[in-house]
Design an enzyme around this catalytic site. Structure first.
Site, PDB file in Angstrom:
ATOM      1  N   HIS A   1      26.051 -23.059  44.820  1.00 33.08           N
ATOM      2  CA  HIS A   1      24.617 -22.732  44.761  1.00 33.08           C
ATOM      3  C   HIS A   1      24.402 -21.303  44.253  1.00 33.08           C
ATOM      4  O   HIS A   1      23.740 -20.489  44.891  1.00 33.08           O
ATOM      5  CB  HIS A   1      23.971 -22.921  46.148  1.00 33.08           C
ATOM      6  CG  HIS A   1      22.477 -23.135  46.084  1.00 33.08           C
ATOM      7  ND1 HIS A   1      21.814 -24.053  46.854  1.00 33.08           N
ATOM      8  CD2 HIS A   1      21.515 -22.539  45.350  1.00 33.08           C
ATOM      9  CE1 HIS A   1      20.523 -24.012  46.602  1.00 33.08           C
ATOM     10  NE2 HIS A   1      20.319 -23.099  45.680  1.00 33.08           N
TER      11      HIS A   1
ATOM     12  N   ARG B   1      18.342 -29.734  43.867  1.00 32.25           N
ATOM     13  CA  ARG B   1      18.617 -29.631  45.299  1.00 32.25           C
ATOM     14  C   ARG B   1      19.616 -30.710  45.703  1.00 32.25           C
ATOM     15  O   ARG B   1      19.572 -31.839  45.185  1.00 32.25           O
ATOM     16  CB  ARG B   1      17.329 -29.818  46.103  1.00 32.25           C
ATOM     17  CG  ARG B   1      16.428 -28.594  46.099  1.00 32.25           C
ATOM     18  CD  ARG B   1      17.034 -27.449  46.930  1.00 32.25           C
ATOM     19  NE  ARG B   1      16.136 -26.332  47.094  1.00 32.25           N
ATOM     20  CZ  ARG B   1      16.255 -25.160  46.452  1.00 32.25           C
ATOM     21  NH1 ARG B   1      17.212 -24.971  45.570  1.00 32.25           N
ATOM     22  NH2 ARG B   1      15.405 -24.179  46.709  1.00 32.25           N
TER      23      ARG B   1
HETATM   24  C1  GLV Z   1      17.450 -21.259  44.992  1.00 37.23           C
HETATM   25  O1  GLV Z   1      17.915 -22.349  44.965  1.00 37.23           O
HETATM   26  C2  GLV Z   1      16.040 -20.961  45.014  1.00 37.23           C
HETATM   27  O2  GLV Z   1      15.229 -21.820  45.400  1.00 37.23           O
HETATM   28  O3  GLV Z   1      15.674 -19.840  44.611  1.00 37.23           O
END
Ligand code: GLV
Length: 309
Positions: A272, A224
């Site tokens: 991401h 994260r």
């Molecule tokens: C993505 O980062 C998730 O938590 O699935």
């Protein structure tokens, strides 16, 4: 009839709807904001749940996260007695395995350096090392970390892992807790972060941690964004303490255009995308957990509120 509410990307919700129609015609599947009669709602699957869920849905029984992480949830908004379930499904796991293998191999085979050399028409071979001569370390040994390590091992990498509590994984040297973190870092040439975001992991990828790695270590960050201290990473890259970094997560997201990480020659950034919940397999995983809940069996991926994941 009990209602299931899906509150995340509506296009993907349509895929969930097809699976539910096929597998559980007895459940009224609805996509937010079309919630029907709130008193009928037994299940909610959300990326970001509404704040007042307990008041809004008086008969809600289980809350599912549509993502692997639950840090975007305000845990206080989900009543203590109500199970909150993380997403563990083959689509997320396979996506992360691919991204991790790609990134570790890219660093192992000096791809960032060759990209820089190509920009200067510079043909300069770098000594090739075997995977067994490269020490890879994974932070986070949950379902993702374990699947990633199994695949990395198949290349012959010298693999270790670190987690909050002790684990035992075939062929992987496991370290646990704060007391063993430095020993883990000291033997890690390529560090891959897959940790969940908690109060303990926030800001964890900082100067202190980078300095505990061997000089020139590579970093892959798919945990994260809030775990990474940007200024400390930039300093570590500039001093050569970190060789190259591959970042799939930043804080904030999207990363602002004027953030220096975008233009740093030793940083690769992806938006991401390391791994995404796959609607069909995710819906099947949720259906399996609904069945478990209905039969009084333990669900898979139950969030431990004390740990925060
Ligand atoms: C993505 O980062 C998730 O938590 O699935």
């Amino acid at each position: 009839m009990s209602t299931f509410i899906y509150k995340a990307d509506p296009a993907r919700g349509q895929e969930w709807a097809k699976v539910f129609a096929r597998e559980r015609a007895d459940v009224d599947f609805r996509i937010w904001p079309d919630i029907g009669d709130p008193a009928q709602v037994r299940y909610l699957a959300a990326w970001e749940p509404p704040e007042d869920i307990a008041q809004r849905f008086p008969n809600l029984q289980v809350v599912f996260s549509t993502g692997a992480g639950v840090d975007q949830f305000n845990l206080k908004s989900v009543p203590e007695h109500m199970p909150l379930v993380r997403m563990i499904e083959p689509g997320i796991v396979e996506g992360m395995v691919e991204y991790a293998v790609f990134s570790v191999l890219a660093l192992h085979r000096d791809m960032p350096a060759y990209r820089r050399q190509q920009a200067q028409s510079n043909w300069s071979p770098i000594q090739v090392r075997l995977a067994q001569e490269r020490r890879v370390g994974v932070l986070g040994l949950g379902s993702l970390g374990q699947a990633v390590l199994a695949r990395l091992r198949s290349f012959g990498f010298d693999c270790a892992g670190w987690s909050r509590s002790q684990r035992s994984i075939d062929g992987v040297t496991c370290y646990a807790g704060q007391a063993e973190l430095n020993a883990f870092l000291a033997r890690t040439d390529i560090l891959l972060c897959l940790l969940p975001l908690t109060d303990e992991t926030r800001g964890m990828l900082d100067a202190r941690l980078f300095n505990a790695l061997p000089r020139g270590a590579g970093l892959v960050h798919a945990g994260r964004g809030q775990q990474l201290n940007h200024a400390d990473l930039l300093a570590a890259l500039d001093s050569g303490q970190i060789g190259d970094a591959i970042l799939d997560v930043t804080h904030p997201e999207p990363l602002p255009a004027d953030n220096p990480l975008w233009r740093h020659p030793r940083v690769w950034i992806t938006p991401h995308i390391a791994s995404m919940t796959r609607p069909d397999t995710a819906a099947m995983a949720v259906l399996d957990n609904m069945r478990r809940h209905e039969n009084g069996e333990p669900v898979i991926g139950l969030v431990d509120r004390a740990k925060g994941y």
